[in-house]
Design a protein around this motif. Structure first.
Motif, PDB file in Angstrom:
ATOM      1  N   MET A 177      41.329 -26.597  -8.524  1.00  0.00           N
ATOM      2  CA  MET A 177      42.046 -25.892  -6.866  1.00  0.00           C
ATOM      3  C   MET A 177      42.196 -24.338  -7.953  1.00  0.00           C
ATOM      4  O   MET A 177      42.369 -24.290  -9.466  1.00  0.00           O
ATOM      5  CB  MET A 177      43.864 -26.442  -7.097  1.00  0.00           C
ATOM      6  N   ALA A 178      42.013 -23.667  -7.139  1.00  0.00           N
ATOM      7  CA  ALA A 178      41.782 -22.139  -7.396  1.00  0.00           C
ATOM      8  C   ALA A 178      43.425 -21.454  -7.808  1.00  0.00           C
ATOM      9  O   ALA A 178      44.196 -21.869  -7.020  1.00  0.00           O
ATOM     10  CB  ALA A 178      41.057 -21.465  -5.813  1.00  0.00           C
ATOM     11  N   THR A 179      43.086 -20.517  -8.563  1.00  0.00           N
ATOM     12  CA  THR A 179      44.613 -19.604  -8.933  1.00  0.00           C
ATOM     13  C   THR A 179      44.763 -18.398  -7.448  1.00  0.00           C
ATOM     14  O   THR A 179      44.257 -18.575  -6.856  1.00  0.00           O
ATOM     15  CB  THR A 179      44.793 -19.388  -9.830  1.00  0.00           C
ATOM     16  N   ARG A 180      46.151 -18.030  -7.905  1.00  0.00           N
ATOM     17  CA  ARG A 180      46.252 -16.878  -6.679  1.00  0.00           C
ATOM     18  C   ARG A 180      45.320 -16.359  -6.315  1.00  0.00           C
ATOM     19  O   ARG A 180      45.349 -14.888  -6.581  1.00  0.00           O
ATOM     20  CB  ARG A 180      47.379 -16.792  -6.928  1.00  0.00           C
ATOM     21  N   SER A 181      45.147 -15.479  -8.302  1.00  0.00           N
ATOM     22  CA  SER A 181      44.322 -14.575  -8.477  1.00  0.00           C
ATOM     23  C   SER A 181      42.827 -14.161  -8.245  1.00  0.00           C
ATOM     24  O   SER A 181      42.347 -12.997  -8.218  1.00  0.00           O
ATOM     25  CB  SER A 181      44.412 -14.587 -10.283  1.00  0.00           C
ATOM     26  N   ALA A 182      42.158 -15.453  -8.187  1.00  0.00           N
ATOM     27  CA  ALA A 182      41.646 -16.047  -7.439  1.00  0.00           C
ATOM     28  C   ALA A 182      40.967 -15.522  -6.341  1.00  0.00           C
ATOM     29  O   ALA A 182      39.981 -15.225  -5.526  1.00  0.00           O
ATOM     30  CB  ALA A 182      40.944 -17.438  -8.074  1.00  0.00           C
ATOM     31  N   TYR A 183      42.333 -16.462  -5.068  1.00  0.00           N
ATOM     32  CA  TYR A 183      41.897 -15.940  -4.074  1.00  0.00           C
ATOM     33  C   TYR A 183      42.512 -14.396  -3.432  1.00  0.00           C
ATOM     34  O   TYR A 183      41.633 -13.674  -2.930  1.00  0.00           O
ATOM     35  CB  TYR A 183      43.751 -16.319  -2.764  1.00  0.00           C
ATOM     36  N   LYS A 184      43.319 -14.053  -4.453  1.00  0.00           N
ATOM     37  CA  LYS A 184      42.884 -11.732  -4.868  1.00  0.00           C
ATOM     38  C   LYS A 184      41.185 -11.437  -4.629  1.00  0.00           C
ATOM     39  O   LYS A 184      41.204 -10.397  -3.896  1.00  0.00           O
ATOM     40  CB  LYS A 184      44.072 -11.431  -5.950  1.00  0.00           C
ATOM     41  N   VAL A 185      40.504 -12.035  -5.159  1.00  0.00           N
ATOM     42  CA  VAL A 185      39.625 -11.384  -5.672  1.00  0.00           C
ATOM     43  C   VAL A 185      38.906 -12.095  -4.581  1.00  0.00           C
ATOM     44  O   VAL A 185      38.195 -11.383  -4.109  1.00  0.00           O
ATOM     45  CB  VAL A 185      39.161 -12.036  -6.857  1.00  0.00           C
ATOM     46  N   LEU A 186      38.463 -12.530  -4.212  1.00  0.00           N
ATOM     47  CA  LEU A 186      37.745 -13.509  -3.084  1.00  0.00           C
ATOM     48  C   LEU A 186      38.277 -12.345  -2.161  1.00  0.00           C
ATOM     49  O   LEU A 186      37.166 -11.863  -1.187  1.00  0.00           O
ATOM     50  CB  LEU A 186      37.809 -14.600  -2.688  1.00  0.00           C
ATOM     51  N   ASP A 187      39.848 -12.300  -1.527  1.00  0.00           N
ATOM     52  CA  ASP A 187      40.571 -11.441  -0.535  1.00  0.00           C
ATOM     53  C   ASP A 187      39.878 -10.469  -0.619  1.00  0.00           C
ATOM     54  O   ASP A 187      38.783  -9.611   0.643  1.00  0.00           O
ATOM     55  CB  ASP A 187      41.138 -12.445  -0.141  1.00  0.00           C
ATOM     56  N   ARG A 188      39.260  -9.320  -1.678  1.00  0.00           N
ATOM     57  CA  ARG A 188      39.194  -8.130  -1.812  1.00  0.00           C
ATOM     58  C   ARG A 188      37.481  -8.222  -1.972  1.00  0.00           C
ATOM     59  O   ARG A 188      36.998  -7.244  -1.395  1.00  0.00           O
ATOM     60  CB  ARG A 188      39.708  -7.827  -3.390  1.00  0.00           C
ATOM     61  N   LEU A 189      37.046  -8.868  -2.200  1.00  0.00           N
ATOM     62  CA  LEU A 189      35.033  -9.418  -2.433  1.00  0.00           C
ATOM     63  C   LEU A 189      34.717  -9.636  -0.843  1.00  0.00           C
ATOM     64  O   LEU A 189      34.262  -8.329  -0.425  1.00  0.00           O
ATOM     65  CB  LEU A 189      34.940 -10.721  -2.864  1.00  0.00           C
ATOM     66  N   PHE A 190      35.852 -10.147  -0.112  1.00  0.00           N
ATOM     67  CA  PHE A 190      35.135 -10.523   1.433  1.00  0.00           C
ATOM     68  C   PHE A 190      35.699  -8.745   2.606  1.00  0.00           C
ATOM     69  O   PHE A 190      35.092  -8.406   3.154  1.00  0.00           O
ATOM     70  CB  PHE A 190      35.953 -11.598   1.971  1.00  0.00           C
ATOM     71  N   THR A 191      36.606  -8.249   1.927  1.00  0.00           N
ATOM     72  CA  THR A 191      36.414  -7.036   2.993  1.00  0.00           C
ATOM     73  C   THR A 191      36.053  -5.615   2.152  1.00  0.00           C
ATOM     74  O   THR A 191      35.572  -4.910   3.598  1.00  0.00           O
ATOM     75  CB  THR A 191      37.975  -6.258   2.200  1.00  0.00           C
ATOM     76  N   VAL A 192      35.650  -5.923   1.435  1.00  0.00           N
ATOM     77  CA  VAL A 192      34.571  -5.033   0.590  1.00  0.00           C
ATOM     78  C   VAL A 192      33.053  -6.007   1.277  1.00  0.00           C
ATOM     79  O   VAL A 192      31.969  -4.816   1.833  1.00  0.00           O
ATOM     80  CB  VAL A 192      34.041  -4.701  -0.174  1.00  0.00           C
ATOM     81  N   LEU A 193      32.535  -6.613   1.462  1.00  0.00           N
ATOM     82  CA  LEU A 193      30.811  -7.539   2.091  1.00  0.00           C
ATOM     83  C   LEU A 193      31.651  -8.019   3.067  1.00  0.00           C
ATOM     84  O   LEU A 193      31.135  -9.534   3.219  1.00  0.00           O
ATOM     85  CB  LEU A 193      30.850  -8.503   0.997  1.00  0.00           C
ATOM     86  N   THR A 194      31.437  -6.789   4.369  1.00  0.00           N
ATOM     87  CA  THR A 194      31.439  -7.907   5.703  1.00  0.00           C
ATOM     88  C   THR A 194      30.465  -8.521   5.825  1.00  0.00           C
ATOM     89  O   THR A 194      29.496  -8.181   5.120  1.00  0.00           O
ATOM     90  CB  THR A 194      32.017  -6.487   6.585  1.00  0.00           C
ATOM     91  N   PRO A 195      30.383  -8.975   6.745  1.00  0.00           N
ATOM     92  CA  PRO A 195      28.937  -9.716   7.698  1.00  0.00           C
ATOM     93  C   PRO A 195      27.757  -8.704   7.894  1.00  0.00           C
ATOM     94  O   PRO A 195      26.871  -9.090   6.877  1.00  0.00           O
ATOM     95  CB  PRO A 195      29.434  -9.998   8.988  1.00  0.00           C
ATOM     96  N   GLU A 196      28.308  -7.637   8.223  1.00  0.00           N
ATOM     97  CA  GLU A 196      27.304  -6.785   8.779  1.00  0.00           C
ATOM     98  C   GLU A 196      27.051  -6.317   7.359  1.00  0.00           C
ATOM     99  O   GLU A 196      25.340  -5.972   7.229  1.00  0.00           O
ATOM    100  CB  GLU A 196      27.965  -5.784   9.391  1.00  0.00           C
ATOM    101  N   LYS A 197      27.454  -6.098   6.654  1.00  0.00           N
ATOM    102  CA  LYS A 197      27.075  -4.841   5.303  1.00  0.00           C
ATOM    103  C   LYS A 197      26.301  -6.963   4.052  1.00  0.00           C
ATOM    104  O   LYS A 197      25.183  -6.204   4.130  1.00  0.00           O
ATOM    105  CB  LYS A 197      28.449  -5.107   3.808  1.00  0.00           C
ATOM    106  N   VAL A 198      26.730  -7.401   4.142  1.00  0.00           N
ATOM    107  CA  VAL A 198      25.842  -8.758   3.855  1.00  0.00           C
ATOM    108  C   VAL A 198      24.389  -8.681   4.086  1.00  0.00           C
ATOM    109  O   VAL A 198      23.469  -8.711   3.838  1.00  0.00           O
ATOM    110  CB  VAL A 198      26.465  -9.743   4.316  1.00  0.00           C
ATOM    111  N   ASP A 199      24.245  -8.852   6.129  1.00  0.00           N
ATOM    112  CA  ASP A 199      23.244  -8.498   6.506  1.00  0.00           C
ATOM    113  C   ASP A 199      21.263  -7.740   6.309  1.00  0.00           C
ATOM    114  O   ASP A 199      21.292  -7.937   6.362  1.00  0.00           O
ATOM    115  CB  ASP A 199      22.911  -8.711   8.408  1.00  0.00           C
ATOM    116  N   ALA A 200      22.760  -6.789   5.852  1.00  0.00           N
ATOM    117  CA  ALA A 200      22.043  -5.371   5.798  1.00  0.00           C
ATOM    118  C   ALA A 200      21.161  -5.364   4.497  1.00  0.00           C
ATOM    119  O   ALA A 200      20.381  -5.050   4.206  1.00  0.00           O
ATOM    120  CB  ALA A 200      22.773  -4.047   6.046  1.00  0.00           C
ATOM    121  N   LEU A 201      21.608  -5.419   3.548  1.00  0.00           N
ATOM    122  CA  LEU A 201      21.659  -6.032   2.562  1.00  0.00           C
ATOM    123  C   LEU A 201      20.632  -6.554   1.995  1.00  0.00           C
ATOM    124  O   LEU A 201      19.657  -6.692   0.953  1.00  0.00           O
ATOM    125  CB  LEU A 201      22.998  -6.563   0.970  1.00  0.00           C
TER     126      LEU A 201
END
Length: 68
Positions: free
Chosen positions: A1-25
């Protein structure tokens, strides 16, 4: 099970890597060269849902996850 800090990291990652940015990259790097039904962001979503192990999944499982 993921820890709370892992969720925070993923949350930050998904705010930076929007679907549009991922597709452009993906287009910029050559991962996606033509317009397809499955976008790079959809592919990345599948990898996260199956923890990177899509090899053992059936096509039906992958399609179901993608539709969800």
């Amino acid at each position: 099970m993921a820890t709370r800090s892992a969720y925070k990291v993923l949350d930050r990652l998904f705010t930076v890597l929007t679907p549009e940015k991922v597709d452009a990259l993906a287009k910029e790097t050559g991962f996606i060269q033509r317009k397809r039904t499955l976008s790079a962001s959809d592919f990345l979503s599948l990898l996260f849902q199956f923890q990177g192990n899509v090899v053992g999944c059936t096509l039906q499982e992958l399609c179901g996850k993608l539709a969800a």
